[in-house]
Design an enzyme around this catalytic site. Sequence first.
Site, PDB file in Angstrom:
ATOM      1  N   HIS A 397       0.820  -1.211   0.000  1.00 53.37           N
ATOM      2  CA  HIS A 397       0.000   0.000   0.000  1.00 53.37           C
ATOM      3  C   HIS A 397       0.856   1.265   0.000  1.00 53.37           C
ATOM      4  O   HIS A 397       0.656   2.175  -0.807  1.00 53.37           O
ATOM      5  CB  HIS A 397      -0.924  -0.023   1.236  1.00 53.37           C
ATOM      6  N   ARG A 491      -7.175  -0.029  -9.611  1.00 55.85           N
ATOM      7  CA  ARG A 491      -7.463  -0.842  -8.423  1.00 55.85           C
ATOM      8  C   ARG A 491      -8.582  -0.161  -7.640  1.00 55.85           C
ATOM      9  O   ARG A 491      -8.461   1.010  -7.310  1.00 55.85           O
ATOM     10  CB  ARG A 491      -6.235  -0.912  -7.525  1.00 55.85           C
ATOM     11  N   CYS A 706       0.231  -5.449 -15.759  1.00 59.28           N
ATOM     12  CA  CYS A 706      -0.092  -4.338 -14.863  1.00 59.28           C
ATOM     13  C   CYS A 706       0.601  -4.500 -13.519  1.00 59.28           C
ATOM     14  O   CYS A 706       0.404  -3.710 -12.611  1.00 59.28           O
ATOM     15  CB  CYS A 706      -1.591  -4.184 -14.695  1.00 59.28           C
TER      16      CYS A 706
HETATM   17  C1  PEP Z   1      -0.276  -8.021  -9.423  1.00 61.97           C
HETATM   18  O1  PEP Z   1      -0.504  -8.974  -8.691  1.00 61.97           O
HETATM   19  O2  PEP Z   1       0.750  -7.914 -10.122  1.00 61.97           O
HETATM   20  C2  PEP Z   1      -1.233  -6.913  -9.503  1.00 61.97           C
HETATM   21  C3  PEP Z   1      -1.109  -5.963 -10.406  1.00 61.97           C
HETATM   22  O3  PEP Z   1      -2.238  -6.881  -8.574  1.00 61.97           O
HETATM   23  P1  PEP Z   1      -2.028  -6.405  -7.060  1.00 61.97           P
HETATM   24  O4  PEP Z   1      -0.661  -5.830  -6.964  1.00 61.97           O
HETATM   25  O5  PEP Z   1      -3.076  -5.408  -6.765  1.00 61.97           O
HETATM   26  O6  PEP Z   1      -2.215  -7.693  -6.342  1.00 61.97           O
END
Ligand code: PEP
Length: 756
Positions: A397, A491, A706
Amino acid sequence: MTTVVWLNEVGKDDVSIVGGKGASLGEMINVGAPVPDGFAVTAPAFRHFIDRSGIADDLFASLKVDVNDPDALNRAERDAKSIIFDAEVPPDIEKAVKDRYLELCEREGEEVFVAVRSSATAEDLPDASFAGQQDTFLNMRGADQVFEAVVKCWASLYGARAIFYRVEQGFDHEKVNISVTVQKMVNSEKSGVMFSSHPSTGEPEVMIEAAWGLGETVVSGSVSPDNYVVDREEMKILSKIIATKEIMAVRDPKTGKTIDAKPVPPEMRDKQVLSENEMLELAEQAAVLEKHYGIPQDIEWAFENDEMFILQSRPITTISSGTKAEETGGDGKILVTGLGASPGMVSGEVKVITGSKELNKVRDGDIMVTVMTTPDMVPAMKRAAAIVTDEGGMTCHAAIVSRELSCPAVIGTKIGTEKLSDGMLITVDGRKGLVYEGRLEVAKEKASAAAAVSVVAQKLITATEVKVNVSIPEAAEQAAATMADGVGLLRVEHMILGLGEHPQKFIEEGREEEYIGELVKGIKTVADAFYPKPVWVRTLDAPTDEFRGMEGGEIEPHEHNPMLGWRGIRRDLEQTHHFRMELRAFKKLHELGLTNVGIMLPLVQHVSELVRAKEIICEEGMDLEKIDLGIMVETPGAALSIEDFIAEGIDFASFGTNDLTQYTLAVDRNNENVASIFSELHPAILKQIEYVVDKCNEAGVTTSICGQAGSYPEMVKRLVEIGISSISANIDAVEVVRETVARAERIIMLQALRER
Ligand code: PEP
Ligand code: MG
């Protein structure tokens, strides 16, 4: 009242009469730029039409609806538009528009194709921007068709999206007017774009990109243009790169419509598009425009019958929001080290935060030091000059939010809260991951993470799309300023966790609409900033331990291993009422015209999850033909059974390498003790990515990344080689990623040419 004015009769102060578009075209003509000829139907003319036709009362009454009720909003659009279309336009206005068009044709010596564009203005706020919410009609020809398009532009002031926007922004419908510009469409034999100064260094070097035919090919990146650099002070051509131009866009002489990809005749493919005189002519024009506007310009130009035209000039988007602090390395004593999670170097006073109750301690310019940030800390993070945490990796975060707030951050120091204490003066280097004692000489100001990368966003067109990740709606504008090709990951967790109350609490208290409204509001900020570029919104993916901290979160089960637990799609499919609230928000956004919103499903591991999710989406009344639906590939399960997902039907697959890495290598992504072996470049990850891209490319399914690795040049290079369709990076990394993509693509093309 003036009904119509030639564009050369207006300038920048006439926004309330001819709208922002008309005024800026007029302004360019006034400084001598050869803008295609045209005129504006004024905002007072529109007002006059409303008043004289006697529709005002009915029209404005039809707009008094609850804009949060999609049915009522759509009804308002229907009613208002039919009031406009049924009204009689005063004959003198109709005649003035048609006569002016005929006069334009006379001046041009033929019945010309024109672009008819809306430009809305607010009576009391001439600078208010309603850009992109009203309609444009290209390739109009003949007085009747042009007049009809003008009326359609007027009616577009009452589209659902425009009505919603005005209500939300507190504009009075009665005070918003519309002007319409009618401008000759250039039928160019060569065209392109140019930057009036070097986009990275700011040197007085004009960079020109040129291709055959209409400008669409250069702007969309579907052709590799010639590239010339001209020193505009010495008026000297510094370099010329002649590309092979395979296709060109041309105008169909009968319909005026653009034919996108006509093959370039063989003898012209490798021919230099611009003569040296033309390059110099453009450079001279670029200098005039930059001088007039006072900042570097991004200019669209064209040549028709050897005559130069300037179609648009706008500032090269500055993504800097702070003053760049020079990094010296410093000779101060290093107090703690961690991961450099958000670049920039600043000094400030330490405030150690041990819980939410202490957030008020953080004042503007302080350095917030805490074990780990949580969503309720975002307001304090906004005030902080930098952030230091004990825990976390590059995707926690604190790391994600700091990057979006352009706030330097050092993450995962293990001992930050122990070593640093209230009142200490420290300097944080968010690129190298170092915290120094005292104030280092040059680090006086909060550096923008974006500014630390570059002063300007470079508009390099690449075949591989470069998108941006967004997590907090407040970052929407800055994200859009990167000129990214869309949002590859929005997100929603941060939005939802930021509400402070558990979603279940909203459901139990019958406040579903409030929850949906919050989602619509947050997503809309981003979707509006990017419209019409795609924004892939991921459905909720927060692990149980993150939910537990919210009001009403006690109901969350205690899990031994939340990362492997009840999160993502597996939770959506069990707690369908939560999932359905999100879907209703997406549906509402589409009803508001934000059809660029797509859905991305997190943490899928078996195709049956996709099948069930689709059923629910359809049950909620959404048409899968009309919305982009894709999956995150972030479990080896999904990667290795991608064929099943393709067969079931997906529009895109996006690699979540943060999770794919932790699940493939068994390395906790948020554990600083194992951060050194968390590597997305591990051959096992690359193999899975290559496998998925190959299968998707065979099937025509778009691929993207992503995860955090999409911001790392080494990974980006590999992904371009593998053949990925798009890359979504952090805001601060977009520009570097774009350059890396461009270079990797050129290397591939060069190799192919050499092997010929
Ligand atoms: C990932 O897992 O690479 C992703 C983009 O999702 P998060 O970081 O929100 O789990
Ligand atoms: Mg993930």
